[in-house]
Enzyme design. Structure first.
Site, PDB file in Angstrom:
ATOM      1  N   HIS A 168      -5.918  -5.727   2.708  1.00  0.00           N
ATOM      2  CA  HIS A 168      -4.987  -4.622   2.908  1.00  0.00           C
ATOM      3  C   HIS A 168      -4.635  -4.576   4.387  1.00  0.00           C
ATOM      4  CE1 HIS A 168      -5.597  -2.460  -1.056  1.00  0.00           C
ATOM      5  NE2 HIS A 168      -6.458  -3.461  -1.098  1.00  0.00           N
TER       6      HIS A 168
ATOM      7  N   CYS B 192      -3.208  -2.385   5.962  1.00  0.00           N
ATOM      8  CA  CYS B 192      -3.469  -1.070   6.545  1.00  0.00           C
ATOM      9  C   CYS B 192      -4.896  -1.006   7.105  1.00  0.00           C
ATOM     10  CB  CYS B 192      -3.219   0.053   5.537  1.00  0.00           C
ATOM     11  SG  CYS B 192      -4.110  -0.124   3.988  1.00  0.00           S
TER      12      CYS B 192
ATOM     13  N   CYS C  39       0.845  -1.194   0.000  1.00  0.00           N
ATOM     14  CA  CYS C  39       0.000   0.000   0.000  1.00  0.00           C
ATOM     15  C   CYS C  39       0.881   1.245   0.000  1.00  0.00           C
ATOM     16  CB  CYS C  39      -0.895  -0.027   1.231  1.00  0.00           C
ATOM     17  SG  CYS C  39      -1.638   1.547   1.661  1.00  0.00           S
ATOM     18  N   GLU C  40       0.659   2.117  -0.969  1.00  0.00           N
ATOM     19  CA  GLU C  40       1.494   3.315  -1.052  1.00  0.00           C
ATOM     20  C   GLU C  40       1.142   4.362   0.007  1.00  0.00           C
ATOM     21  OE1 GLU C  40      -0.580   6.112  -4.451  1.00  0.00           O
ATOM     22  OE2 GLU C  40       0.785   4.556  -5.136  1.00  0.00           O
ATOM     23  N   HIS C  41       0.030   4.177   0.703  1.00  0.00           N
ATOM     24  CA  HIS C  41      -0.366   5.143   1.734  1.00  0.00           C
ATOM     25  C   HIS C  41       0.266   4.848   3.091  1.00  0.00           C
ATOM     26  CE1 HIS C  41      -4.081   5.472  -0.985  1.00  0.00           C
ATOM     27  NE2 HIS C  41      -3.248   6.447  -1.265  1.00  0.00           N
ATOM     28  N   HIS C  42       0.463   3.545   3.408  1.00  0.00           N
ATOM     29  CA  HIS C  42       0.996   3.185   4.726  1.00  0.00           C
ATOM     30  C   HIS C  42       2.198   2.240   4.650  1.00  0.00           C
ATOM     31  CE1 HIS C  42      -3.242   4.320   5.553  1.00  0.00           C
ATOM     32  NE2 HIS C  42      -2.675   4.937   6.566  1.00  0.00           N
TER      33      HIS C  42
ATOM     34  N   GLN D 140      -4.716  -0.604  -5.219  1.00  0.00           N
ATOM     35  CA  GLN D 140      -5.263  -1.765  -5.930  1.00  0.00           C
ATOM     36  C   GLN D 140      -5.956  -1.377  -7.234  1.00  0.00           C
ATOM     37  OE1 GLN D 140      -7.168  -4.620  -3.375  1.00  0.00           O
ATOM     38  NE2 GLN D 140      -8.484  -5.345  -5.021  1.00  0.00           N
TER      39      GLN D 140
END
Length: 191
Positions: free
Chosen positions: A150, A152, A81-84, A122
Site C-alpha cells: 500500500h 499510503c 486505497c480509498e483512504h488516501h 484490501q
C-alpha cells in the site's frame, strides 16, 4: 451521468486542485494534465465502478469431472486505497473446487481486475472476489489470498517500504478442511 460528462466534471475539479497547489496551468507540460487524469480515472483506474464493465463469464459444464482445486495464482492487483487515493499493488491467488461448473481461466483474472478498479480496501476486495466466484460458479468452495503493498504506508505516514498486507477469504472446504487449506497454501507458496 455519461462517461463524457464525468470526465468533463473531473477535469474542471482537477484543474482547480492543481491551481490550488500553485502549479502553472499555462505550462505546456501541465495544461492537458486535468483531462488526462479525468480520462484515467473514468476509463482505467476506476473503471470497476461502472457496472457495464462487469466481465462476461464463460462458464462451462465440468465434463471432465475434475474434482480437485483449480488455482489461478499470481494475478496482478492494481487498486487504489480509498483512504488516501494512492496505489495498492500486489498479487492475488484464487482457488475453487468445482460443483459441476468451471470458469474460463482468464475470467478469474478479469474478476480480480474488475473489483480492483475502484477505490478499495484490501479486505473488501478479497471478499468481493470470493463472493463473485461463489455466485457465478455455484460452489461454496472458494479461496482468495491477496498480498499487496500500500503506497499510503510505503510513501507517506510511516514510510515503511518493506511491509506488505495479506488478506484471506476462505469459504467452504478451504475453511473447514485443514488438508485442503494446506494444499492451497502449498500451491501458492505459503506454507
Amino acid at each position: 451521468m455519461s462517461e463524457e460528462k464525468k470526465i468533463e466534471k473531473i477535469e474542471k475539479h482537477f484543474f482547480h486542485i492543481m491551481e490550488i497547489l500553485g502549479l502553472d496551468m499555462n505550462d505546456d507540460s501541465l495544461r492537458k494534465t486535468p483531462k488526462r487524469v479525468a480520462k484515467m480515472f473514468i476509463r482505467e483506474i476506476f473503471s470497476g465502478l461502472d457496472p457495464k464493465n462487469t466481465p462476461n463469464f464463460s462458464i462451462f459444464e465440468n465434463k471432465y469431472k475434475y474434482n480437485q482445486m483449480l488455482i489461478e495464482k499470481n494475478i496482478t492487483v492494481y487498486s487504489t486505497c480509498e483512504h488516501h487515493f494512492l496505489p495498492i499493488i500486489g498479487k492475488a491467488h484464487v482457488g475453487y473446487i468445482s460443483n459441476g461448473k468451471v470458469a474460463g481461466l482468464s475470467k478469474i483474472n478479469r474478476i480480480v481486475n474488475f473489483y480492483a478498479k475502484r477505490p478499495q480496501v484490501q479486505e473488501r476486495l478479497t471478499i468481493q472476489i470470493v463472493q463473485s466466484l461463489k455466485k457465478m460458479l455455484e460452489t461454496k468452495d472458494v479461496a482468495c489470498i491477496i498480498e499487496a503493498k500500500h503506497l499510503c504506508v510505503n510513501s507517506r505516514g510511516i514510510r515503511d517500504t518493506d511491509s506488505s498486507t495479506i488478506t484471506t477469504e476462505l469459504i467452504g472446504a478451504f475453511k473447514k478442511d485443514s488438508e485442503i487449506r494446506k494444499e492451497f497454501l502449498h500451491h501458492i507458496g505459503i506454507s
